[in-house]
Scaffold this motif. Structure first.
Motif, mmCIF file in Angstrom:
data_model
loop_
_atom_site.group_PDB
_atom_site.id
_atom_site.type_symbol
_atom_site.label_atom_id
_atom_site.label_comp_id
_atom_site.label_asym_id
_atom_site.label_seq_id
_atom_site.Cartn_x
_atom_site.Cartn_y
_atom_site.Cartn_z
ATOM 1 N N LEU A 5 -27.670 67.553 58.140
ATOM 2 C CA LEU A 5 -26.289 67.999 57.978
ATOM 3 C C LEU A 5 -25.324 66.828 57.792
ATOM 4 C CD1 LEU A 5 -24.559 70.507 57.853
ATOM 5 C CD2 LEU A 5 -24.386 70.484 60.351
ATOM 6 N N LYS A 6 -25.559 65.730 58.493
ATOM 7 C CA LYS A 6 -24.701 64.544 58.349
ATOM 8 C C LYS A 6 -24.708 64.042 56.909
ATOM 9 C CE LYS A 6 -25.428 62.824 63.064
ATOM 10 N NZ LYS A 6 -26.129 61.777 63.851
ATOM 11 N N ARG A 7 -25.913 63.947 56.313
ATOM 12 C CA ARG A 7 -26.024 63.443 54.934
ATOM 13 C C ARG A 7 -25.408 64.451 53.948
ATOM 14 N NH1 ARG A 7 -26.738 59.010 57.493
ATOM 15 N NH2 ARG A 7 -28.517 59.117 58.892
ATOM 16 N N PHE A 8 -25.593 65.743 54.235
ATOM 17 C CA PHE A 8 -25.053 66.770 53.353
ATOM 18 C C PHE A 8 -23.529 66.762 53.376
ATOM 19 C CE2 PHE A 8 -24.178 71.324 52.265
ATOM 20 C CZ PHE A 8 -24.733 71.302 50.998
ATOM 21 N N LYS A 9 -22.939 66.605 54.566
ATOM 22 C CA LYS A 9 -21.489 66.534 54.698
ATOM 23 C C LYS A 9 -20.942 65.320 53.948
ATOM 24 C CE LYS A 9 -19.888 66.928 58.931
ATOM 25 N NZ LYS A 9 -18.682 67.784 58.907
ATOM 26 N N SER A 10 -21.649 64.191 54.038
ATOM 27 C CA SER A 10 -21.217 62.985 53.321
ATOM 28 C C SER A 10 -21.237 63.222 51.812
ATOM 29 C CB SER A 10 -22.124 61.807 53.675
ATOM 30 O OG SER A 10 -22.010 61.464 55.031
ATOM 31 N N MET A 11 -22.265 63.937 51.338
ATOM 32 C CA MET A 11 -22.370 64.241 49.913
ATOM 33 C C MET A 11 -21.238 65.152 49.467
ATOM 34 S SD MET A 11 -23.439 66.758 47.555
ATOM 35 C CE MET A 11 -24.362 67.889 48.571
ATOM 36 N N VAL B 202 -25.242 73.233 43.615
ATOM 37 C CA VAL B 202 -25.406 72.218 44.657
ATOM 38 C C VAL B 202 -26.323 71.097 44.169
ATOM 39 C CG1 VAL B 202 -26.303 71.766 46.971
ATOM 40 C CG2 VAL B 202 -24.985 73.841 46.539
ATOM 41 N N SER B 203 -27.408 71.463 43.497
ATOM 42 C CA SER B 203 -28.363 70.450 43.024
ATOM 43 C C SER B 203 -27.723 69.511 42.006
ATOM 44 C CB SER B 203 -29.592 71.121 42.399
ATOM 45 O OG SER B 203 -29.218 71.899 41.274
ATOM 46 N N ASP B 204 -26.788 70.018 41.200
ATOM 47 C CA ASP B 204 -26.101 69.170 40.225
ATOM 48 C C ASP B 204 -25.273 68.101 40.937
ATOM 49 O OD1 ASP B 204 -27.051 70.720 38.074
ATOM 50 O OD2 ASP B 204 -25.426 72.159 38.338
ATOM 51 N N LEU B 205 -24.585 68.508 41.995
ATOM 52 C CA LEU B 205 -23.768 67.559 42.747
ATOM 53 C C LEU B 205 -24.646 66.522 43.444
ATOM 54 C CD1 LEU B 205 -20.925 66.778 43.650
ATOM 55 C CD2 LEU B 205 -21.200 68.288 45.622
ATOM 56 N N ILE B 206 -25.769 66.971 43.986
ATOM 57 C CA ILE B 206 -26.695 66.050 44.655
ATOM 58 C C ILE B 206 -27.212 65.001 43.676
ATOM 59 C CG2 ILE B 206 -29.008 65.884 45.673
ATOM 60 C CD1 ILE B 206 -28.427 68.444 47.192
ATOM 61 N N GLU B 207 -27.576 65.406 42.467
ATOM 62 C CA GLU B 207 -28.090 64.463 41.476
ATOM 63 C C GLU B 207 -27.028 63.437 41.085
ATOM 64 O OE1 GLU B 207 -31.231 64.015 40.481
ATOM 65 O OE2 GLU B 207 -31.566 65.511 42.052
ATOM 66 N N LEU B 208 -25.789 63.864 40.934
ATOM 67 C CA LEU B 208 -24.697 62.933 40.625
ATOM 68 C C LEU B 208 -24.500 61.943 41.775
ATOM 69 C CD1 LEU B 208 -22.107 65.416 39.067
ATOM 70 C CD2 LEU B 208 -23.330 63.609 37.843
ATOM 71 N N TYR B 209 -24.578 62.458 42.990
ATOM 72 C CA TYR B 209 -24.419 61.626 44.187
ATOM 73 C C TYR B 209 -25.550 60.602 44.284
ATOM 74 C CZ TYR B 209 -23.682 60.630 49.196
ATOM 75 O OH TYR B 209 -23.450 60.033 50.410
ATOM 76 N N LYS B 210 -26.768 61.026 43.991
ATOM 77 C CA LYS B 210 -27.918 60.122 44.036
ATOM 78 C C LYS B 210 -27.761 58.973 43.042
ATOM 79 C CE LYS B 210 -31.620 63.247 45.596
ATOM 80 N NZ LYS B 210 -32.889 63.913 45.198
ATOM 81 N N PRO C 293 -12.850 71.439 45.030
ATOM 82 C CA PRO C 293 -11.388 71.561 45.015
ATOM 83 C C PRO C 293 -10.728 71.129 46.324
ATOM 84 C CG PRO C 293 -12.400 73.713 45.253
ATOM 85 C CD PRO C 293 -13.512 72.754 44.955
ATOM 86 N N ASP C 294 -11.464 71.237 47.442
ATOM 87 C CA ASP C 294 -10.891 70.833 48.731
ATOM 88 C C ASP C 294 -12.020 70.408 49.663
ATOM 89 O OD1 ASP C 294 -11.899 73.180 50.291
ATOM 90 O OD2 ASP C 294 -10.563 74.270 48.931
ATOM 91 N N ARG C 295 -11.655 69.951 50.848
ATOM 92 C CA ARG C 295 -12.656 69.449 51.796
ATOM 93 C C ARG C 295 -12.915 70.432 52.929
ATOM 94 N NH1 ARG C 295 -10.475 64.188 54.630
ATOM 95 N NH2 ARG C 295 -11.964 64.866 56.207
ATOM 96 N N SER C 296 -12.602 71.690 52.701
ATOM 97 C CA SER C 296 -12.716 72.671 53.780
ATOM 98 C C SER C 296 -14.162 72.866 54.234
ATOM 99 C CB SER C 296 -12.120 74.006 53.344
ATOM 100 O OG SER C 296 -12.825 74.525 52.214
ATOM 101 N N ILE C 297 -15.119 72.851 53.298
ATOM 102 C CA ILE C 297 -16.513 73.094 53.696
ATOM 103 C C ILE C 297 -17.047 71.967 54.579
ATOM 104 C CG2 ILE C 297 -18.879 73.458 52.898
ATOM 105 C CD1 ILE C 297 -17.744 74.823 50.436
ATOM 106 N N PRO C 298 -16.983 70.685 54.153
ATOM 107 C CA PRO C 298 -17.493 69.634 55.047
ATOM 108 C C PRO C 298 -16.741 69.560 56.372
ATOM 109 C CG PRO C 298 -16.357 68.679 53.149
ATOM 110 C CD PRO C 298 -16.555 70.121 52.855
ATOM 111 N N ASP C 299 -15.440 69.871 56.366
ATOM 112 C CA ASP C 299 -14.668 69.842 57.608
ATOM 113 C C ASP C 299 -15.108 70.936 58.580
ATOM 114 O OD1 ASP C 299 -13.201 67.660 56.906
ATOM 115 O OD2 ASP C 299 -11.415 68.765 56.291
#
Length: 353
Positions: free
Chosen positions: A125-131, A60-68, A142-148
């Motif tokens: 949660l709003k910011r996390f879903k956007s990320m 998760v932290s890797d994805l957050i850093e890329l997003y930042k 692979p899919d958007r099931s978690i944010p949905d």
């Protein structure tokens, strides 16, 4: 592994499959000494090199850093900081799990176990879903099931939420009365009467505050210690100084003069400065404001920004139009400003009847 000789030197070689192309390629390291010890040392370096080049499972932290990194280049600094704070808050709540192990149920359980209020959890949660959606659009998920599946937590009614966005007159008076530091007391009154953002107030120079208007054309970042362009094009504006605000401005100038005499720093022309003569720090003021609000018994989450919405309520009560208030705040449009305005005006009509 095998050994080859090239230009008089020996190399230890291994064949690997490139995960991106599917093609085989060779990875090699030079054998510095052709001895048993030297070969073992080369073998270790080759294994380390292979490990470095092997595809790694993303956390998760890797994805957050890329997003930042992308946000830093594509959005306003104030929005970037807000999103980063929310995501950093999320990382304090959930463990740094592998993305392929992450589930909506796990995230929701960790949020509930944190004990934080729904309004705080929903903001995070709003910011996390956007990320996560960004991760899906960029093929990291692979899919958007978690944010949905991640739904916001039940919160207060809209009426209660609006009331939390601003201070009532008596709450503002109670807050100001509880502030012992004169500089912060005057700044609080200034923000509530002018509607300026905290960065806009920190960026003001003396010449920006005239007899009739406050000229807003810049914002100060306390994190980077530098001036930025205003948040939006409509943020560049002239704010009319009403009598109550004029009185506060006069007191601020006197306070700054006393402060310079007390601490002996050079006057750099800042409208409000700290005791070191530099532009004041947002974080220190925000912390002081929150602690003071708690001490005087105000249950709302009091931040510098709540004072901006407080100005909306004060002006709405005095009969100012929504359009005039929006221009004063430097808004093209704002749901919160409109909601606060409609709430105040509706309450006034009810009381008048």
């Amino acid at each position: 592994m095998w050994t080859i000789e090239r230009n008089g030197s020996k190399y230890l070689v291994e064949r690997v499959t490139d995960p991106l192309t599917g093609r085989d390629r060779k990875v090699s390291v030079k054998i510095t000494k052709d001895t048993t010890t030297g070969r073992k040392e080369a073998q270790k370096r080759l294994l380390d090199k292979l490990e470095e080049q092997a595809p790694k499972k993303m956390r998760v932290s890797d994805l957050i850093e890329l997003y930042k990194k992308e946000m830093e280049k594509t959005i306003k600094y104030s929005t970037y900081r807000r999103n980063c704070c929310a995501l950093d808050g999320m990382m304090k709540i959930i463990d740094d799990v592998y993305l392929d192990k992450l589930t909506a149920g796990y995230v929701r359980m960790k949020l509930l176990d944190s004990g934080k209020k729904s309004i705080t959890l929903n903001e995070i949660l709003k910011r996390f879903k956007s990320m996560l959606m960004w991760g899906y659009r960029n093929d990291y998920l692979p899919d958007r099931s978690i944010p949905d599946k991640l739904m916001l937590f039940p919160d207060k009614t809209k009426h209660e939420r609006i009331q939390d966005k601003y201070l009532e007159k008596d709450e503002l008076q109670k807050l100001v009365a509880g502030i012992s530091l004169e500089r912060w007391k005057l700044l609080t009154q200034f923000l509530a009467l002018s509607g300026l953002r905290i960065g806009e107030a920190a960026g003001l120079n003396n010449e920006d505050v005239t007899a009739e208007y406050i000229i807003v054309n810049k914002s100060y970042s306390g994190n980077f210690h530098q001036l930025w362009e205003p948040k939006t094009a409509s943020s560049v504006r002239e704010v009319f100084i009403q009598p109550e605000l004029a009185e506060v401005i006069k007191k601020i100038r006197v306070c700054m003069m006393r402060q310079r005499m007390m601490f002996g720093y050079e006057d750099k022309g800042y409208f409000i400065s700290g005791p070191d003569g530099e532009r004041f720090g947002h974080a220190a003021y925000a912390k002081y404001l929150k602690e003071t609000a708690q001490k005087v018994g105000i249950e709302k989450n009091v931040t510098p920004h709540i004072l901006r919405h407080t100005m909306t309520s004060l002006f709405a009560e005095s009969g100012a139009s929504l359009e005039a208030i929006s221009r004063r705040l430097g808004h093209d449009s704002s749901d919160i400003t409109r909601d606060v305005y409609l709430h105040i005006t509706k309450t006034r009509k009810t009381m008048d009847n």
